[in-house]
Write a protein that holds these residues in place. Structure first.
Motif, short mmCIF file in Angstrom:
data_model
loop_
_atom_site.label_atom_id
_atom_site.label_comp_id
_atom_site.label_asym_id
_atom_site.label_seq_id
_atom_site.Cartn_x
_atom_site.Cartn_y
_atom_site.Cartn_z
N ILE A 79 0.95 -0.79 -0.12
CA ILE A 79 -0.09 -0.35 0.30
C ILE A 79 1.04 1.15 0.43
N GLY A 80 1.53 1.07 0.97
CA GLY A 80 2.87 2.52 1.08
C GLY A 80 2.95 2.23 -0.88
N ASP A 81 3.84 1.87 -1.45
CA ASP A 81 4.30 1.80 -2.59
C ASP A 81 3.04 2.82 -3.56
N ILE A 82 1.59 2.15 -3.52
CA ILE A 82 0.80 3.27 -4.32
C ILE A 82 0.29 4.04 -3.77
N VAL A 83 0.87 4.55 -2.35
CA VAL A 83 0.68 5.99 -2.23
C VAL A 83 1.78 6.72 -2.39
N GLY A 84 2.72 6.11 -2.56
CA GLY A 84 3.84 6.80 -2.85
C GLY A 84 3.39 7.20 -4.27
N ILE A 85 3.37 6.49 -5.11
CA ILE A 85 3.07 6.50 -6.50
C ILE A 85 2.09 7.52 -6.57
N ALA A 86 0.79 7.57 -5.81
CA ALA A 86 -0.68 8.26 -6.10
C ALA A 86 0.41 9.96 -5.51
N ASN A 87 1.36 10.08 -5.28
CA ASN A 87 1.73 11.27 -4.00
C ASN A 87 2.50 11.67 -5.35
N LEU A 118 2.10 11.20 -8.58
CA LEU A 118 1.14 11.96 -9.92
C LEU A 118 0.70 13.23 -8.64
N SER A 119 0.13 12.97 -7.61
CA SER A 119 -0.84 14.08 -7.36
C SER A 119 0.59 16.02 -7.57
N ASP A 120 1.57 15.16 -7.23
CA ASP A 120 2.59 16.78 -7.52
C ASP A 120 2.89 17.04 -8.39
N ARG A 121 3.33 15.95 -9.19
CA ARG A 121 3.14 15.92 -11.03
C ARG A 121 2.04 17.00 -11.87
N GLY A 139 -3.73 19.16 -15.26
CA GLY A 139 -3.35 19.66 -14.00
C GLY A 139 -3.48 18.78 -13.13
N GLN A 140 -5.27 20.07 -12.66
CA GLN A 140 -5.42 19.65 -11.54
C GLN A 140 -6.42 18.26 -11.41
N LEU A 150 -6.91 12.83 -9.15
CA LEU A 150 -6.77 11.97 -9.28
C LEU A 150 -5.54 11.37 -8.15
N GLY A 151 -4.35 11.71 -7.82
CA GLY A 151 -3.41 11.42 -6.72
C GLY A 151 -4.16 11.28 -5.38
N GLU A 152 -4.06 12.70 -5.47
CA GLU A 152 -5.41 12.40 -4.33
C GLU A 152 -6.42 11.37 -3.43
N LYS A 153 -6.65 10.92 -4.69
CA LYS A 153 -8.36 10.49 -4.16
C LYS A 153 -7.16 8.54 -4.29
N VAL A 154 -6.46 8.08 -4.83
CA VAL A 154 -6.21 6.70 -5.10
C VAL A 154 -5.69 6.85 -3.69
N SER A 155 -4.80 8.10 -3.32
CA SER A 155 -4.15 7.66 -1.80
C SER A 155 -5.28 7.91 -0.68
#
Length: 121
Positions: A11-19, A21-24, A88-89, A94-99
């Protein structure tokens, strides 16, 4: 009945990817904001799009009214600018929702594991 979900990584890996995505997405949104401001600035200079046999037909399409998705119409050039910033928004959202979903999933999974352990005791 719920659906079975199998996560083949942490889950940490997925949250890291989501974060990431959100940053980008935030970076893309900010970059597109700057780019669209520059385009608007250039549009306001006649020498950028001088009246001639090529520019005039182009401007008809460039300023053509298009549906903005809310039942209203706006000029095509504005719709493109809004879409660029909105992309971008959307990526950031999406990143925030996945996280958020992954943390919720982890909590539910932990609760279910506790319930299973307590069964029969």
């Amino acid at each position: 009945m719920g659906s079975f979900v199998e996560i083949k990584t942490s889950i940490g890996d997925i949250v890291g990817i989501a974060n990431r995505l959100s940053d980008r997405g935030g970076t893309l949104r900010d970059d597109m904001q700057g780019a669209t401001e520059r385009v608007t600035e250039l549009e306001n200079h006649e020498e950028c799009l001088p009246p001639d046999q090529f520019t005039e037909p182009f401007l008809v399409n460039y300023h053509q009214a298009v549906d903005n998705g809310d039942g209203e119409t706006i000029p095509a050039n504005q719709a493109i600018k809004q879409s660029a910033i909105g992309l971008g928004q959307a990526l950031q959202d999406l990143g925030e929702k996945v996280s958020t979903a992954m943390w919720s999933y982890a909590g539910t999974d932990d609760d279910n594991a506790t319930d299973i352990r307590q069964t029969g005791t």
